[in-house]
Design a protein around this motif. Structure first.
Motif, PDB file in Angstrom:
ATOM      1  N   VAL A 178      73.194  54.543  23.244  1.00 44.70           N
ATOM      2  CA  VAL A 178      73.499  54.017  21.919  1.00 44.70           C
ATOM      3  C   VAL A 178      73.331  52.508  21.933  1.00 44.70           C
ATOM      4  O   VAL A 178      73.837  51.828  22.829  1.00 44.70           O
ATOM      5  N   ASP A 179      72.582  51.986  20.953  1.00 45.55           N
ATOM      6  CA  ASP A 179      72.426  50.543  20.751  1.00 45.55           C
ATOM      7  C   ASP A 179      73.144  50.214  19.443  1.00 45.55           C
ATOM      8  O   ASP A 179      72.836  50.812  18.413  1.00 45.55           O
ATOM      9  N   VAL A 180      74.066  49.278  19.486  1.00 49.48           N
ATOM     10  CA  VAL A 180      74.794  48.850  18.294  1.00 49.48           C
ATOM     11  C   VAL A 180      74.599  47.350  18.135  1.00 49.48           C
ATOM     12  O   VAL A 180      74.960  46.579  19.023  1.00 49.48           O
ATOM     13  N   THR A 181      74.011  46.955  17.014  1.00 50.10           N
ATOM     14  CA  THR A 181      73.823  45.544  16.702  1.00 50.10           C
ATOM     15  C   THR A 181      74.876  45.168  15.671  1.00 50.10           C
ATOM     16  O   THR A 181      75.068  45.892  14.682  1.00 50.10           O
ATOM     17  N   PHE A 182      75.562  44.043  15.905  1.00 47.64           N
ATOM     18  CA  PHE A 182      76.672  43.662  15.028  1.00 47.64           C
ATOM     19  C   PHE A 182      76.851  42.154  15.016  1.00 47.64           C
ATOM     20  O   PHE A 182      76.364  41.451  15.894  1.00 47.64           O
ATOM     21  N   ARG A 183      77.556  41.662  14.019  1.00 51.60           N
ATOM     22  CA  ARG A 183      77.884  40.244  13.907  1.00 51.60           C
ATOM     23  C   ARG A 183      79.376  40.072  14.159  1.00 51.60           C
ATOM     24  O   ARG A 183      80.192  40.759  13.558  1.00 51.60           O
ATOM     25  N   ALA A 184      79.701  39.133  15.054  1.00 50.97           N
ATOM     26  CA  ALA A 184      81.100  38.856  15.385  1.00 50.97           C
ATOM     27  C   ALA A 184      81.157  37.575  16.203  1.00 50.97           C
ATOM     28  O   ALA A 184      80.169  37.191  16.828  1.00 50.97           O
ATOM     29  N   PRO A 185      82.325  36.933  16.231  1.00 55.56           N
ATOM     30  CA  PRO A 185      82.493  35.793  17.138  1.00 55.56           C
ATOM     31  C   PRO A 185      82.307  36.264  18.584  1.00 55.56           C
ATOM     32  O   PRO A 185      82.531  37.434  18.917  1.00 55.56           O
ATOM     33  N   ALA A 186      81.900  35.350  19.445  1.00 56.56           N
ATOM     34  CA  ALA A 186      81.623  35.694  20.847  1.00 56.56           C
ATOM     35  C   ALA A 186      82.822  36.346  21.538  1.00 56.56           C
ATOM     36  O   ALA A 186      82.659  37.309  22.292  1.00 56.56           O
ATOM     37  N   ALA A 187      84.024  35.845  21.272  1.00 59.37           N
ATOM     38  CA  ALA A 187      85.213  36.411  21.925  1.00 59.37           C
ATOM     39  C   ALA A 187      85.418  37.867  21.527  1.00 59.37           C
ATOM     40  O   ALA A 187      85.781  38.704  22.360  1.00 59.37           O
ATOM     41  N   LEU A 188      85.180  38.195  20.270  1.00 60.24           N
ATOM     42  CA  LEU A 188      85.333  39.578  19.818  1.00 60.24           C
ATOM     43  C   LEU A 188      84.227  40.457  20.399  1.00 60.24           C
ATOM     44  O   LEU A 188      84.476  41.602  20.783  1.00 60.24           O
ATOM     45  N   ALA A 189      83.014  39.932  20.505  1.00 54.02           N
ATOM     46  CA  ALA A 189      81.918  40.694  21.109  1.00 54.02           C
ATOM     47  C   ALA A 189      82.253  41.045  22.564  1.00 54.02           C
ATOM     48  O   ALA A 189      82.035  42.173  23.012  1.00 54.02           O
ATOM     49  N   LEU A 190      82.814  40.094  23.283  1.00 56.46           N
ATOM     50  CA  LEU A 190      83.223  40.356  24.676  1.00 56.46           C
ATOM     51  C   LEU A 190      84.332  41.393  24.742  1.00 56.46           C
ATOM     52  O   LEU A 190      84.349  42.237  25.636  1.00 56.46           O
ATOM     53  N   ARG A 191      85.264  41.335  23.794  1.00 58.74           N
ATOM     54  CA  ARG A 191      86.351  42.328  23.753  1.00 58.74           C
ATOM     55  C   ARG A 191      85.781  43.723  23.495  1.00 58.74           C
ATOM     56  O   ARG A 191      86.182  44.705  24.142  1.00 58.74           O
ATOM     57  N   LEU A 192      84.850  43.832  22.544  1.00 60.36           N
ATOM     58  CA  LEU A 192      84.238  45.132  22.261  1.00 60.36           C
ATOM     59  C   LEU A 192      83.474  45.653  23.479  1.00 60.36           C
ATOM     60  O   LEU A 192      83.556  46.835  23.813  1.00 60.36           O
ATOM     61  N   HIS A 193      82.756  44.770  24.156  1.00 62.27           N
ATOM     62  CA  HIS A 193      82.039  45.162  25.371  1.00 62.27           C
ATOM     63  C   HIS A 193      83.021  45.732  26.402  1.00 62.27           C
ATOM     64  O   HIS A 193      82.776  46.785  27.000  1.00 62.27           O
ATOM     65  N   GLY A 194      84.118  45.038  26.614  1.00 61.44           N
ATOM     66  CA  GLY A 194      85.117  45.508  27.575  1.00 61.44           C
ATOM     67  C   GLY A 194      85.711  46.846  27.198  1.00 61.44           C
ATOM     68  O   GLY A 194      85.913  47.711  28.060  1.00 61.44           O
ATOM     69  N   ARG A 195      85.983  47.030  25.911  1.00 67.36           N
ATOM     70  CA  ARG A 195      86.562  48.301  25.462  1.00 67.36           C
ATOM     71  C   ARG A 195      85.583  49.445  25.661  1.00 67.36           C
ATOM     72  O   ARG A 195      85.960  50.526  26.113  1.00 67.36           O
ATOM     73  N   LEU A 196      84.311  49.225  25.311  1.00 66.42           N
ATOM     74  CA  LEU A 196      83.333  50.289  25.479  1.00 66.42           C
ATOM     75  C   LEU A 196      83.085  50.597  26.946  1.00 66.42           C
ATOM     76  O   LEU A 196      82.965  51.757  27.334  1.00 66.42           O
ATOM     77  N   ASP A 199      78.068  35.198  15.548  1.00 70.01           N
ATOM     78  CA  ASP A 199      76.753  35.411  16.135  1.00 70.01           C
ATOM     79  C   ASP A 199      76.392  36.882  16.064  1.00 70.01           C
ATOM     80  O   ASP A 199      77.247  37.738  15.876  1.00 70.01           O
ATOM     81  N   CYS A 200      75.130  37.173  16.272  1.00 68.12           N
ATOM     82  CA  CYS A 200      74.668  38.549  16.289  1.00 68.12           C
ATOM     83  C   CYS A 200      74.540  38.994  17.747  1.00 68.12           C
ATOM     84  O   CYS A 200      74.034  38.253  18.586  1.00 68.12           O
ATOM     85  N   HIS A 201      75.050  40.178  18.011  1.00 69.13           N
ATOM     86  CA  HIS A 201      75.082  40.722  19.375  1.00 69.13           C
ATOM     87  C   HIS A 201      74.568  42.160  19.355  1.00 69.13           C
ATOM     88  O   HIS A 201      74.589  42.822  18.326  1.00 69.13           O
TER      89      HIS A 201
END
Length: 100
Positions: free
Chosen positions: A58-76, A15-17
């Motif tokens: 900073v706005d970053v738009t990216f494509r990734a599975p939902a689980a990876l998007a949540l992981r990136l959110h947590g890391r940031l 998905d796109c996030h």
């Protein structure tokens, strides 16, 4: 037996996030915000950043599975100096996202 495919390889599972991050102004903050994308081998579709004396957005738009998007959110969100991090879904027709 057919080889198994990862969710990232299946376009329907990707998905796109958009991650919207507000942070303290600092010389290396932008680098620190983008590093998790490199670590997880995610190439942003679009980035936009603006800085002033009060902070960095900073706005970053990216494509990734939902689980990876949540992981990136947590890391940031856990980076020292980040004031707020918000993960948003991006609709396919959103004009701010070019087809990759």
């Amino acid at each position: 037996m057919a080889p198994t495919r990862s969710p990232a390889a299946d376009a329907s599972a990707v998905d796109c996030h958009r991650l919207v991050v507000e942070a303290e102004p600092g010389a290396n903050m932008l680098l620190r915000l983008l590093e998790p994308f490199v670590i997880h081998d995610v190439l942003p579709v679009r980035t936009h950043g603006a800085a002033d004396a009060d902070g960095l957005r900073v706005d970053v738009t990216f494509r990734a599975p939902a689980a990876l998007a949540l992981r990136l959110h947590g890391r940031l969100a856990a980076i020292v100096g980040v004031r707020a991090a918000r993960l948003e879904p991006v609709q396919a027709g959103d004009a701010r996202v070019k087809a990759a």
